[in-house]
Scaffold this active site. Sequence first.
Site, PDB file in Angstrom:
ATOM      1  N   ASP A  87       0.618  -1.279  -0.127  1.00  0.00           N
ATOM      2  CA  ASP A  87       0.166  -0.166   0.068  1.00  0.00           C
ATOM      3  C   ASP A  87       0.725   1.361   0.031  1.00  0.00           C
ATOM      4  O   ASP A  87       1.943   1.149   0.329  1.00  0.00           O
ATOM      5  CB  ASP A  87      -0.707   0.014   1.091  1.00  0.00           C
ATOM      6  CG  ASP A  87      -1.947  -0.867   1.191  1.00  0.00           C
ATOM      7  OD1 ASP A  87      -2.110  -1.707   0.214  1.00  0.00           O
ATOM      8  OD2 ASP A  87      -3.113  -0.846   2.008  1.00  0.00           O
ATOM      9  N   ASP A  88       0.190   2.257  -0.320  1.00  0.00           N
ATOM     10  CA  ASP A  88       0.645   3.771  -0.317  1.00  0.00           C
ATOM     11  C   ASP A  88       1.806   4.112  -1.213  1.00  0.00           C
ATOM     12  O   ASP A  88       2.240   5.219  -1.060  1.00  0.00           O
ATOM     13  CB  ASP A  88       1.280   4.098   1.235  1.00  0.00           C
ATOM     14  CG  ASP A  88      -0.068   3.885   2.058  1.00  0.00           C
ATOM     15  OD1 ASP A  88      -0.956   3.581   1.706  1.00  0.00           O
ATOM     16  OD2 ASP A  88       0.236   3.710   3.456  1.00  0.00           O
ATOM     17  N   HIS A 111      -5.947   2.992  -4.400  1.00  0.00           N
ATOM     18  CA  HIS A 111      -5.918   3.321  -3.063  1.00  0.00           C
ATOM     19  C   HIS A 111      -6.415   4.496  -2.829  1.00  0.00           C
ATOM     20  O   HIS A 111      -5.763   5.359  -1.837  1.00  0.00           O
ATOM     21  CB  HIS A 111      -4.452   2.793  -2.520  1.00  0.00           C
ATOM     22  CG  HIS A 111      -4.301   2.615  -0.914  1.00  0.00           C
ATOM     23  ND1 HIS A 111      -5.593   2.100  -0.231  1.00  0.00           N
ATOM     24  CD2 HIS A 111      -3.572   3.014  -0.131  1.00  0.00           C
ATOM     25  CE1 HIS A 111      -5.141   1.930   1.141  1.00  0.00           C
ATOM     26  NE2 HIS A 111      -4.054   2.798   1.065  1.00  0.00           N
ATOM     27  N   HIS A 161      -5.580   9.589   0.192  1.00  0.00           N
ATOM     28  CA  HIS A 161      -5.383   8.716   1.639  1.00  0.00           C
ATOM     29  C   HIS A 161      -5.400   9.554   2.632  1.00  0.00           C
ATOM     30  O   HIS A 161      -5.234   9.277   4.030  1.00  0.00           O
ATOM     31  CB  HIS A 161      -3.890   7.868   1.820  1.00  0.00           C
ATOM     32  CG  HIS A 161      -3.826   6.914   2.611  1.00  0.00           C
ATOM     33  ND1 HIS A 161      -4.017   7.007   4.000  1.00  0.00           N
ATOM     34  CD2 HIS A 161      -3.454   5.531   2.503  1.00  0.00           C
ATOM     35  CE1 HIS A 161      -4.058   5.842   4.517  1.00  0.00           C
ATOM     36  NE2 HIS A 161      -3.722   4.737   3.521  1.00  0.00           N
ATOM     37  N   HIS A 198       3.793  -2.135   3.118  1.00  0.00           N
ATOM     38  CA  HIS A 198       3.856  -0.984   2.506  1.00  0.00           C
ATOM     39  C   HIS A 198       5.061  -0.686   1.966  1.00  0.00           C
ATOM     40  O   HIS A 198       6.206  -1.047   2.296  1.00  0.00           O
ATOM     41  CB  HIS A 198       3.666   0.231   3.749  1.00  0.00           C
ATOM     42  CG  HIS A 198       2.464   0.198   4.345  1.00  0.00           C
ATOM     43  ND1 HIS A 198       2.066  -0.623   5.289  1.00  0.00           N
ATOM     44  CD2 HIS A 198       1.298   0.840   4.051  1.00  0.00           C
ATOM     45  CE1 HIS A 198       0.668  -0.413   5.880  1.00  0.00           C
ATOM     46  NE2 HIS A 198       0.208   0.470   4.855  1.00  0.00           N
TER      47      HIS A 198
END
Length: 322
Positions: free
Chosen positions: A124-125, A178, A182, A292
């Site tokens: 993620d991210d 995503h 965020h 991540h």
Amino acid sequence: MLNNIINKHNSEKKIISLFICILVLILLFVFMPSLSLNNKLKTKTTKKVKVSTSKIALSKSNNFINTNTSKSKSNSFISNNVEADSNISKPNLDSSKQPIPSYGVKVEDAFKEDGKKTAYLTFDDGPSTTVTPSILNTLKNYNTHATFFLLGQVIEENQNSKYLVKRIFDEGNSIGNHTYSHNLKLLYPNNILNINQFMSEVDRTSNILKGILGQSFSTRVIRMPGGYMSRVYYKDPNLANFKNTLSQRKMVTIDWTAYDFDAEGVKKNAYELLNNVKTSVGKKNKVVILMHDTYGKEETAKALPMIIDYLKSTGYEFKTLY
């Protein structure tokens, strides 16, 4: 004299008639059983054909029932971790969609039991110019693939980040959305999902991906910042409408079932991250692992080879999510 001739002729006719009758009886005696047998065989053959047709129909019916039963079981499990449009399970032949390689699995089937141990590595991210390249190098060295849930805002930071998106895709990894920012305060103001804001960010990131990978590219896979499970935990009142929105858009969101905890608490070294994966994976047959690849996650990149080695040694094969 004439009477004698006539009597003799009549006698011969009687003999001939008697002979013909005997001959007919003999023929009937010889051929009737054969005709009867043929009729029986025809009747049996007809019955067999009917029975075979019935078995095929029953088999098709059972296959349909088994398929539906399997989907029902799968979806009942997914409902705890994944929210999906049940109509999406049919193969999608639209060339504009992300291609599904042999190691790709549709999200709806991620937890379907098949007797095999499957690990889905997810990040993620990202992308980040400091961590993502190292992760991609490791995946390439191990001939393994992962699913990257990308942030539009991070992609736009520099040209190298855009290059990394193309590299992720070109090397056979799967790409998920995503959101753009965020930013939990924007996405979940007052801890309630803002559907318009959320989908607007999804679309914005989608357009960024199209600008890099081509207008034909799209992904239906989403990971919600904080996870879908957090919305369930907080009993988000907008969750039902959000599910309908995803269904209408033919999109699906998936969380995780294991975690290296590289974004929780104090910073951990590679060995600690490995141990967290071991503990959270446990004895699950199907496991979606959250990690991540954003800035500051160098220890995650260092841990990845050990994580892959461990999972391989315990019998897992690696798949991506589509």
